[in-house]
Design an enzyme around this catalytic site. Structure first.
Site, PDB file in Angstrom:
ATOM      1  N   THR A 198      37.230  41.328  43.745  1.00 22.64           N
ATOM      2  CA  THR A 198      37.286  39.778  43.245  1.00 22.64           C
ATOM      3  C   THR A 198      38.783  39.870  42.917  1.00 22.64           C
ATOM      4  O   THR A 198      39.219  40.725  42.283  1.00 22.64           O
ATOM      5  CB  THR A 198      36.420  39.531  42.130  1.00 22.64           C
ATOM      6  OG1 THR A 198      35.161  39.634  42.428  1.00 22.64           O
ATOM      7  CG2 THR A 198      36.527  38.115  41.667  1.00 22.64           C
ATOM      8  N   GLY A 250      32.855  41.958  39.036  1.00 24.55           N
ATOM      9  CA  GLY A 250      32.063  42.990  38.577  1.00 24.55           C
ATOM     10  C   GLY A 250      30.751  43.021  39.503  1.00 24.55           C
ATOM     11  O   GLY A 250      30.928  42.356  40.358  1.00 24.55           O
TER      12      GLY A 250
END
Length: 347
Positions: A198, A250
């Site tokens: 990400t 995450g």
């Protein structure tokens, strides 16, 4: 009567809130932070040359967003300026260089939110839009919807004249090899990547408005149209001028369950308000208080079994980071002169 009440409130705050009254940081004219993924980032797994490459890439994105803010631009424009650079850099898992799904394609998600009015836009499962974050921004600006997916999102992008590229534009040999290792040895995504995929940015502009954005290729070998937290407003991205702006990275399923981004902002909002003599008042938010709130939410993710991190900026104070992993690609800058990039948790 009104003047007497204000005097009492001022006196009460002086005696009952010394830490908030005297320890609050000077509010920077603008604040900015970026991330490029969290995970098992350890020095013994990265050569000095590789570390330098990542730090240079992070600095380039940090500088792009900072330039927008320094010149009086909006927080939204700063966020997109940084994320588009990271989406074009194959070292990060967003845009070009995104990981492969089980079927061997690159599937992209992104979201963005404007704290000024809580406007938001998000997209999921697109394959041909060069900059997913710009598509999410276009959805937000259109205003009729928040989240578009798949072919419909791509049609929307074409209608808005966003840059369309062939699917192979996003593919890299390194990512293809990661998928092949995962399939051949029945590994998890973290076994082949060592980090969550990400990128994101958060900003406070000189007008006091906040914004957050996040973009990802997901996890190596994802199947069945899996969508993580990155395109979900309130999980991977959230911004509200009254509280904070958050971008997460995450194990998406856990970040969704904790509603990480929204939970942080709601706790910040509560910390910034107090009642004295029957009236609700805004109080300064110290960097220490903000850090404690953010660390607390990430601790909840860890208690459930999830890993990752966040970047956060509030209406006052410096941007902060929090992670429960060995590292997170990250950087932050403010009008007060702070400018730094880091990789490992102990930096």
């Amino acid at each position: 009567m009104r003047k007497s009440l204000l005097a009492i409130l001022g006196l009460a705050m002086t005696f009952t809130m010394p830490a908030l009254a005297h320890d609050a940081p000077s509010k920077p004219d603008w604040s900015f932070a970026i991330h490029g993924g969290a995970g098992v980032l350890q020095r013994d797994r990265m050569t000095p040359e590789k570390q330098a490459e990542y730090r240079t890439a992070l600095q380039a994105a940090l500088d792009a967003g900072s330039k927008v803010l320094r010149e009086g631009g909006t927080s939204i424009d700063a966020v997109t300026a940084a994320i588009t650079i990271l989406e074009d850099d194959p070292k990060f898992n967003a845009g070009r260089g995104a990981v492969f799904t089980w079927e061997g394609i690159n599937e992209l998600d992104a979201s963005i939110m404007d704290g000024n009015g809580r406007k938001a836009g998000a997209i999921a499962g697109v394959h041909v839009v060069r900059h997913p974050i710009l598509l999410a921004k276009a959805v937000m600006q259109d205003g009729r919807h928040v989240l578009l997916s798949g072919k419909g999102a791509e049609e929307f992008a074409m209608d808005r004249d966003l840059e369309i590229v062939p699917p192979e534009f996003f593919a890299t040999e390194e990512r293809r090899e990661q998928l092949e290792r995962l399939k051949a040895k029945n590994l998890s995504a973290l076994d082949v990547e060592f980090k969550y995929g990400t990128v994101g940015a958060v900003a406070r502009d000189s007008a006091g408005h906040l914004a957050a954005g996040t973009s990802t290729g997901g996890m190596t070998g994802k199947r069945w149209g899996r969508i993580g937290d990155s395109p979900l407003i309130g999980a991977g991205t959230y911004a509200d001028d009254a509280s904070c702006a958050v971008s997460a990275t995450g194990s998406g399923e856990y970040f969704i369950r904790v509603a990480v981004a929204h939970s942080i902002c709601e706790r910040v909002k509560a910390a910034r308000r107090m009642t004295l003599a029957g009236e609700t008042q805004d109080v300064p938010l110290t960097t220490e208080v903000l850090q404690g709130i953010v660390d607390g939410v990430i601790a909840e993710v860890g208690e459930l079994g999830g890993d990752g991190g966040v970047i956060v900026v509030s209406p006052s104070g410096e941007p902060v980071f929090s992670m429960n992993t060995p590292g997170m690609y990250r950087g932050r800058a403010t009008a007060n002169g702070l400018n730094e990039v880091a990789i490992f948790a102990d930096e």
